[in-house]
Design an enzyme around this catalytic site. Structure first.
Site, PDB file in Angstrom:
ATOM      1  N   HIS A   1       0.607  -1.254  -0.003  1.00  0.00           N
ATOM      2  CA  HIS A   1       0.048  -0.120  -0.021  1.00  0.00           C
ATOM      3  C   HIS A   1       0.814   1.158  -0.050  1.00  0.00           C
ATOM      4  O   HIS A   1       0.103   2.363  -0.061  1.00  0.00           O
ATOM      5  CB  HIS A   1      -0.930   0.045   1.224  1.00  0.00           C
ATOM      6  CG  HIS A   1      -0.368   0.228   2.426  1.00  0.00           C
ATOM      7  ND1 HIS A   1       0.394  -0.542   3.159  1.00  0.00           N
ATOM      8  CD2 HIS A   1       0.102   1.423   3.238  1.00  0.00           C
ATOM      9  CE1 HIS A   1       0.820  -0.302   4.467  1.00  0.00           C
ATOM     10  NE2 HIS A   1       0.705   1.016   4.546  1.00  0.00           N
TER      11      HIS A   1
HETATM   12  C1  UD1 Z   1      -1.847   5.683   5.633  1.00  0.00           C
HETATM   13  C2  UD1 Z   1      -0.706   6.150   6.213  1.00  0.00           C
HETATM   14  C3  UD1 Z   1       0.425   4.861   6.082  1.00  0.00           C
HETATM   15  C4  UD1 Z   1       0.049   3.799   6.944  1.00  0.00           C
HETATM   16  C5  UD1 Z   1      -1.277   3.414   6.292  1.00  0.00           C
HETATM   17  C6  UD1 Z   1      -1.889   2.068   6.987  1.00  0.00           C
HETATM   18  C7  UD1 Z   1      -0.191   8.462   5.961  1.00  0.00           C
HETATM   19  C8  UD1 Z   1       0.621   9.315   5.383  1.00  0.00           C
HETATM   20  N1  UD1 Z   1      -0.040   7.316   5.814  1.00  0.00           N
HETATM   21  O1  UD1 Z   1      -1.611   5.215   4.248  1.00  0.00           O
HETATM   22  O2  UD1 Z   1       1.738   5.470   6.834  1.00  0.00           O
HETATM   23  O3  UD1 Z   1       1.144   2.880   6.574  1.00  0.00           O
HETATM   24  O4  UD1 Z   1      -2.269   4.401   6.522  1.00  0.00           O
HETATM   25  O5  UD1 Z   1      -2.660   1.297   6.393  1.00  0.00           O
HETATM   26  O6  UD1 Z   1      -0.836   9.060   6.576  1.00  0.00           O
HETATM   27  N2  UD1 Z   1      -8.689   4.564   1.307  1.00  0.00           N
HETATM   28  C9  UD1 Z   1     -10.127   4.029   1.066  1.00  0.00           C
HETATM   29  N3  UD1 Z   1     -10.966   3.354   2.382  1.00  0.00           N
HETATM   30  C10 UD1 Z   1     -10.223   3.595   3.455  1.00  0.00           C
HETATM   31  C11 UD1 Z   1      -8.796   4.047   3.508  1.00  0.00           C
HETATM   32  C12 UD1 Z   1      -8.242   4.621   2.709  1.00  0.00           C
HETATM   33  O7  UD1 Z   1     -10.968   3.795   0.095  1.00  0.00           O
HETATM   34  O8  UD1 Z   1     -10.702   2.920   4.353  1.00  0.00           O
HETATM   35  C13 UD1 Z   1      -8.214   4.901   0.019  1.00  0.00           C
HETATM   36  C14 UD1 Z   1      -8.757   6.292  -0.432  1.00  0.00           C
HETATM   37  O9  UD1 Z   1      -8.818   6.517  -1.785  1.00  0.00           O
HETATM   38  C15 UD1 Z   1      -7.326   7.173   0.053  1.00  0.00           C
HETATM   39  C16 UD1 Z   1      -6.466   6.291  -0.108  1.00  0.00           C
HETATM   40  O10 UD1 Z   1      -6.734   5.049   0.202  1.00  0.00           O
HETATM   41  O11 UD1 Z   1      -7.528   8.330  -0.489  1.00  0.00           O
HETATM   42  C17 UD1 Z   1      -5.034   6.307   0.620  1.00  0.00           C
HETATM   43  O12 UD1 Z   1      -5.444   6.591   1.995  1.00  0.00           O
HETATM   44  P1  UD1 Z   1      -4.646   7.175   3.031  1.00  0.00           P
HETATM   45  O13 UD1 Z   1      -5.245   7.243   4.625  1.00  0.00           O
HETATM   46  O14 UD1 Z   1      -4.450   8.463   2.507  1.00  0.00           O
HETATM   47  O15 UD1 Z   1      -3.199   6.564   2.883  1.00  0.00           O
HETATM   48  P2  UD1 Z   1      -2.828   5.051   3.173  1.00  0.00           P
HETATM   49  O16 UD1 Z   1      -2.102   4.705   2.109  1.00  0.00           O
HETATM   50  O17 UD1 Z   1      -3.857   4.215   3.926  1.00  0.00           O
HETATM   51  N1  UDP Z   2      -3.495  -5.945   8.830  1.00  0.00           N
HETATM   52  C1  UDP Z   2      -4.439  -6.405   9.048  1.00  0.00           C
HETATM   53  N2  UDP Z   2      -5.318  -6.696   8.059  1.00  0.00           N
HETATM   54  C2  UDP Z   2      -4.950  -6.549   6.564  1.00  0.00           C
HETATM   55  C3  UDP Z   2      -3.666  -5.992   6.604  1.00  0.00           C
HETATM   56  C4  UDP Z   2      -2.963  -5.704   7.423  1.00  0.00           C
HETATM   57  O1  UDP Z   2      -5.253  -6.511  10.070  1.00  0.00           O
HETATM   58  O2  UDP Z   2      -5.603  -6.843   5.593  1.00  0.00           O
HETATM   59  C5  UDP Z   2      -2.560  -5.485   9.983  1.00  0.00           C
HETATM   60  C6  UDP Z   2      -1.163  -6.007  10.180  1.00  0.00           C
HETATM   61  O3  UDP Z   2      -1.241  -7.327  10.584  1.00  0.00           O
HETATM   62  C7  UDP Z   2      -0.607  -4.914  11.031  1.00  0.00           C
HETATM   63  C8  UDP Z   2      -1.201  -3.781  10.526  1.00  0.00           C
HETATM   64  O4  UDP Z   2      -2.444  -4.103   9.825  1.00  0.00           O
HETATM   65  O5  UDP Z   2      -0.773  -5.209  12.422  1.00  0.00           O
HETATM   66  C9  UDP Z   2      -0.248  -2.880   9.879  1.00  0.00           C
HETATM   67  O6  UDP Z   2      -1.126  -2.199   8.979  1.00  0.00           O
HETATM   68  P1  UDP Z   2      -0.421  -1.492   7.702  1.00  0.00           P
HETATM   69  O7  UDP Z   2       0.403  -2.221   6.887  1.00  0.00           O
HETATM   70  O8  UDP Z   2      -1.917  -0.994   6.892  1.00  0.00           O
HETATM   71  O9  UDP Z   2      -0.057  -0.004   8.091  1.00  0.00           O
HETATM   72  P2  UDP Z   2       1.831   0.353   8.482  1.00  0.00           P
HETATM   73  O10 UDP Z   2       2.260  -0.864   9.541  1.00  0.00           O
HETATM   74  O11 UDP Z   2       2.440   0.259   7.096  1.00  0.00           O
HETATM   75  O12 UDP Z   2       1.666   1.520   8.934  1.00  0.00           O
END
Ligand code: UD1
Ligand code: UDP
Length: 356
Positions: A195
């Site tokens: 992601h």
């Molecule tokens: C964010 C965090 C990242 C973390 C990740 C965990 C920042 C800069 N990034 O990245 O550090 O590793 O969360 O998963 O804060 N979206 C949906 N539904 C949701 C959530 C997201 O559709 O429930 C889509 C939306 O289009 C959104 C895009 O995902 O614009 C990105 O979501 P965003 O929260 O901005 O960044 P992440 O990639 O989730």
């Molecule tokens: N995770 C989860 N379901 C998923 C993918 C990840 O429960 O489908 C959990 C994973 O085991 C870990 C956390 O979400 O505990 C990590 O989140 P993510 O990778 O979104 O964020 P990051 O750690 O990169 O900030």
């Protein structure tokens, strides 16, 4: 009143043990959800599975650019913190929600606790690195998952605020793993999560990741982050992804299912900070798809191997690594991130500082 500010999947997982430990210590608490993650399987499922009470407010700040999400969260947070005037704010990790909380609470002169402080990948083009540096420097208490994080804070002159507690995600992992248990039959699967901005904002990069998946050959199970699903679709790569015979794409899964998947895996392919560390808890070695200084002990021990999907030589090495990977028994897993009692150590430190 202690206010926890969360908004992203990994933050709900970090919140659970500390919320419960503070509850046992008799503290009054509430939770603000920024709304950065909003799908049921990116948010609500974790509250349900981990027994966390519902946030009293959701700021609906999700879906937008970095500035849009951060700014929207800041405006909502300022209003809430002014209204409720908590004595302490607790922030988690390194997301835009964390940054928003740090900027707003510090300007309202509310003491800030930062959980998972001091981690650095030494790369300022990474959005999370900016968030963690700013948050650490605005916080009053810093809880670190390992001694490398402590050392990073020392170099930045913050060691007087830092505590080595171990990784709070290990607390959560153990609370679930004990239930779902390693007795589960191992399969020859690879679990994948994907992601990061660096791996989703360029079509060629995404295409090369799909090629890596295909070359791995074994079944790759990938609970796909909504960001990645959107980007694959926009770049016209979803059909290609679906046509890879060993690639099984699912919706994001809850934490119970994720732990069960990792326990069954021989290998984890990921760009997630959290998942790459959890690989050591679950006994599956890890291919990490980002050129960053992630969990240095695990890289040093060849538990984590970095792979650049766009570089064929790096891919060849990764395929060899994958070919050797086997699920590792409990006693042979690396143990660098504490004893699974990070939350209790945090509560103790807050008591020592008369913050609770
Ligand atoms: C964010 C965090 C990242 C973390 C990740 C965990 C920042 C800069 N990034 O990245 O550090 O590793 O969360 O998963 O804060 N979206 C949906 N539904 C949701 C959530 C997201 O559709 O429930 C889509 C939306 O289009 C959104 C895009 O995902 O614009 C990105 O979501 P965003 O929260 O901005 O960044 P992440 O990639 O989730
Ligand atoms: N995770 C989860 N379901 C998923 C993918 C990840 O429960 O489908 C959990 C994973 O085991 C870990 C956390 O979400 O505990 C990590 O989140 P993510 O990778 O979104 O964020 P990051 O750690 O990169 O900030």
């Amino acid at each position: 009143m202690i206010t926890h500010i969360v908004g992203n999947r990994p933050q709900f997982i970090k919140l659970a043990p500390l919320y419960h430990a503070l509850e046992q210590a008799g503290c009054e608490q509430n939770i603000i959800h920024s709304g950065q993650h909003y799908d049921e399987n990116m948010s609500d499922v974790f509250f349900r599975e981990l027994g966390i009470p519902a946030p009293y407010v959701n700021l609906m700040a999700g879906g937008g650019s970095h500035a849009q999400v951060t700014a929207k969260a800041m405006v909502g947070l300022e209003e809430e913190l002014l209204n409720k005037n908590p004595e302490l704010v607790i922030l988690y990790g390194d997301t835009n929600t964390t940054l928003a909380g740090a900027v707003v609470a510090s300007k309202l002169c509310i003491p800030i606790v930062h959980v998972e402080a001091g981690t650095r990948i030494h790369c300022k083009t990474n959005p999370e690195e900016c968030n963690r540096i700013a948050t650490d420097h605005l916080s009053d208490i810093l809880f670190c998952p390992d001694d490398i994080s402590m050392h990073n804070l020392q170099k930045e002159g913050l060691d007087h605020l830092a505590y080595l507690t171990g990784d709070i995600m290990y607390d959560t992992y153990l609370s679930i793993a004990e239930k779902s248990a390693d007795q589960m039959s191992q399969e020859d699967i690879i679990v994948m999560t994907w992601h990061r901005q660096e791996n989703t904002s360029d079509r060629e990069r995404m295409d090369s990741i799909l090629n890596l998946v295909r070359q791995l050959g074994s079944k790759v199970v990938c609970p796909l982050h909504p960001r990645t699903r959107k980007c694959l679709t926009e770049y016209g790569l979803m059909e290609k992804a679906k046509a890879i015979p060993n690639f099984e794409i699912t919706d994001p899964v809850g934490y119970l299912e994720m732990v069960a998947l990792m326990q069954r895996a021989k290998l984890i392919l990921t760009d997630s900070g959290g998942v790459s560390k959890e690989s050591a808890y679950a006994g599956a070695k890890c291919l990490f798809m980002l050129d960053a200084d992630v969990w240095e002990y695990l890289v040093r021990d060849h538990w984590i191997q970095k792979v650049n999907p766009e570089d064929q030589a790096s891919v060849e090495k990764a395929l060899q690594f994958a070919g050797r990977a086997e699920h590792v028994d409990q006693e042979d897993r690396p143990k660098y991130y504490g004893d699974g009692h990070a939350a209790a150590k945090m509560v103790q430190a807050l008591k020592e500082r008369n913050l609770i």
